[in-house]
Design a protein around this motif. Structure first.
Motif, PDB file in Angstrom:
ATOM      1  N   UNK A 165     -68.852   5.877 -37.453  1.00 23.53           N
ATOM      2  CA  UNK A 165     -70.093   6.650 -37.389  1.00 23.53           C
ATOM      3  C   UNK A 165     -70.967   6.213 -38.569  1.00 23.53           C
ATOM      4  N   UNK A 166     -72.283   6.258 -38.412  1.00 20.27           N
ATOM      5  CA  UNK A 166     -73.104   5.921 -39.569  1.00 20.27           C
ATOM      6  C   UNK A 166     -72.807   6.891 -40.709  1.00 20.27           C
ATOM      7  N   UNK A 167     -72.651   6.342 -41.903  1.00 21.52           N
ATOM      8  CA  UNK A 167     -72.300   7.176 -43.033  1.00 21.52           C
ATOM      9  C   UNK A 167     -73.521   7.979 -43.471  1.00 21.52           C
ATOM     10  N   UNK A 168     -73.355   9.303 -43.664  1.00 24.78           N
ATOM     11  CA  UNK A 168     -74.537  10.030 -44.126  1.00 24.78           C
ATOM     12  C   UNK A 168     -74.963   9.511 -45.493  1.00 24.78           C
ATOM     13  N   UNK A 169     -76.252   9.413 -45.718  1.00 21.04           N
ATOM     14  CA  UNK A 169     -76.752   8.906 -46.989  1.00 21.04           C
ATOM     15  C   UNK A 169     -77.257  10.079 -47.832  1.00 21.04           C
ATOM     16  N   UNK A 170     -77.685   9.773 -49.051  1.00 19.89           N
ATOM     17  CA  UNK A 170     -78.271  10.811 -49.894  1.00 19.89           C
ATOM     18  C   UNK A 170     -79.601  11.248 -49.292  1.00 19.89           C
ATOM     19  N   UNK A 171     -80.076  12.436 -49.662  1.00 19.70           N
ATOM     20  CA  UNK A 171     -81.391  12.844 -49.155  1.00 19.70           C
ATOM     21  C   UNK A 171     -82.480  11.887 -49.673  1.00 19.70           C
ATOM     22  N   UNK A 172     -83.626  11.803 -48.972  1.00 17.94           N
ATOM     23  CA  UNK A 172     -84.687  10.884 -49.407  1.00 17.94           C
ATOM     24  C   UNK A 172     -85.085  11.135 -50.861  1.00 17.94           C
ATOM     25  N   UNK A 173     -85.154  10.058 -51.641  1.00 16.72           N
ATOM     26  CA  UNK A 173     -85.382  10.175 -53.084  1.00 16.72           C
ATOM     27  C   UNK A 173     -86.675  10.930 -53.407  1.00 16.72           C
ATOM     28  N   UNK A 174     -87.696  10.683 -52.601  1.00 19.79           N
ATOM     29  CA  UNK A 174     -88.985  11.322 -52.880  1.00 19.79           C
ATOM     30  C   UNK A 174     -88.884  12.845 -52.706  1.00 19.79           C
ATOM     31  N   UNK A 175     -88.184  13.266 -51.654  1.00 19.13           N
ATOM     32  CA  UNK A 175     -88.024  14.705 -51.423  1.00 19.13           C
ATOM     33  C   UNK A 175     -87.219  15.362 -52.541  1.00 19.13           C
ATOM     34  N   UNK A 176     -86.205  14.628 -52.991  1.00 16.20           N
ATOM     35  CA  UNK A 176     -85.363  15.181 -54.053  1.00 16.20           C
ATOM     36  C   UNK A 176     -86.186  15.371 -55.329  1.00 16.20           C
ATOM     37  N   UNK A 177     -86.981  14.344 -55.689  1.00 12.43           N
ATOM     38  CA  UNK A 177     -87.724  14.496 -56.948  1.00 12.43           C
ATOM     39  C   UNK A 177     -88.871  15.486 -56.805  1.00 12.43           C
ATOM     40  N   UNK A 178     -89.453  15.572 -55.615  1.00 15.34           N
ATOM     41  CA  UNK A 178     -90.504  16.575 -55.425  1.00 15.34           C
ATOM     42  C   UNK A 178     -89.945  17.992 -55.560  1.00 15.34           C
ATOM     43  N   UNK A 179     -88.771  18.200 -54.989  1.00 10.80           N
ATOM     44  CA  UNK A 179     -88.170  19.536 -55.078  1.00 10.80           C
ATOM     45  C   UNK A 179     -87.911  19.902 -56.540  1.00 10.80           C
TER      46      UNK A 179
END
Ligand SMILES: [Zn+2]
Length: 347
Positions: free
Chosen positions: A127-141
């Motif tokens: 199965x495709x391995x889940x990746x980290x959340x999008x970097x831009x969303x993480x830093x915006x949060x």
């Protein structure tokens, strides 16, 4: 089924109801031989009606309140915010790590078979391995989050652990989300579901205190969301829903610099979990301090440890803590001098 032999072995390895509940931060209310009653991780309750029982050598879970049923892998998935179907390899790898089966965990993540397991049915395509959340969303949060001192509940939680919120804010170790932020103003992954019918945003579940986690290159990749309501029955700290959370550590300012390659510390301190990491980081801001949990430490981190340096392991003095310590120690033994603290000064 992905590598049935690994699944079988990890289910037998994680077969003590009490130890598993403790490792997964589940609140045990009643403990018997081979069975504990926990506050149900699915339906939120004040009196324990969820039974975790050892049956024929493995754990079986059953809630008498909401009819939730599962095994140890279901519990691992639930407490890590992972979907036990779409993210099954990550669930299995995390369970392997909790059981100290590091080689198997690596094998599962790489989509390969464990070396020991010989005769198996051919594996389905990974199965495709889940990746980290999008970097831009993480830093915006993170950018929209506020100092912990502005949030009475978060401050009270820190004070109850003898942590000074002013120091946490000054060192920027954690921040809080505005509790009134609506779900549609948050990234989709900023929620916690468990087996609830619908997931709720972190601002609604109370998981609104955030700490940053970094990869081995010192890149800010994700967050850990910390429950500020002490009466909540949810897991205390959760990763972003549906995304990978392994391979990341909590890192104070010095540790971020070290991972980015801007410094070569003579000593690296490794603690377990968010509370210990914050306590240590407040008390000793000049140390290089990383906080780890299940799946955090990888060979990439070990390779960053300077040759001839000292690695001080301050993981918990329990089975899970012993395993984390063992894994880190093994990975750096050829480059650093390793010390394990047998005393917990932080309690
Ligand atoms: Zn339940």
């Amino acid at each position: 089924v992905r590598d049935p032999e690994i699944i079988r072995r990890v289910r037998f390895a994680l077969s003590s109801p009490k130890q598993v509940a403790d490792m997964l931060n589940l609140k045990v209310c009643d403990s018997m031989r081979d069975e504990v009653m926990i506050l149900c991780p699915v339906h939120g309750e004040k009196n324990a009606s969820c039974s975790v029982r050892k049956r024929k050598g493995t754990i079986s879970v059953r809630c008498y309140g909401c009819q939730f049923k599962g095994d140890v892998l279901t519990l691992v998935a639930l407490t890590h915010g992972l979907d036990d179907r779409s993210a099954f390899p990550e669930v299995l790898a995390t369970a392997c790590e909790l059981a100290g089966m590091w080689d198997e965990a690596d094998a599962v993540r790489k989509g390969k078979a464990a070396p020991e397991a010989k005769q198996r049915a051919p594996l389905p395509p990974p199965e495709p391995e889940p990746d980290y959340p999008p970097a831009r969303e993480v830093s915006e949060l993170w950018d929209t989050a506020r100092p912990v001192t502005g949030d009475p509940e978060a401050s009270a939680l820190l004070v109850s652990r003898r942590i000074d919120p002013d120091r946490v804010a000054a060192l920027d170790l954690a921040r809080v989300l505005d509790p009134l932020t609506f779900r549609d103003r948050l990234p989709r992954w900023a929620c916690f579901k468990g087996k609830r019918p619908v997931s709720s945003s972190w601002t609604k579940t109370g998981h609104r205190m955030l700490a940053r986690v970094f990869d081995a290159a010192g890149e800010f990749r994700s967050v850990r969301a910390w429950q500020v309501d002490p009466s909540s029955t949810d897991p205390k700290r959760v990763p972003p829903a549906g995304h990978r959370s392994s391979g990341l550590v909590l890192a104070n300012e010095r540790a971020q610099r070290w991972l980015r390659g801007d410094s070569a510390p003579s000593m690296v301190v490794v603690v377990e979990g968010e509370p210990d990491w914050i306590v240590r980081s407040v008390l000793f801001p000049h140390e290089t301090i990383v906080g780890i949990g299940s799946g955090s430490w990888t060979a990439e981190f070990a390779e960053r440890v300077p040759f001839g340096s000292q690695v001080v392991l301050m993981t918990h003095l329990d089975r899970a803590g012993d395993r984390y310590a063992e894994k880190v120690a093994e990975s750096v033994k050829h480059r650093a001098q390793v010390t394990r603290w047998e005393l917990t000064e932080l309690q």
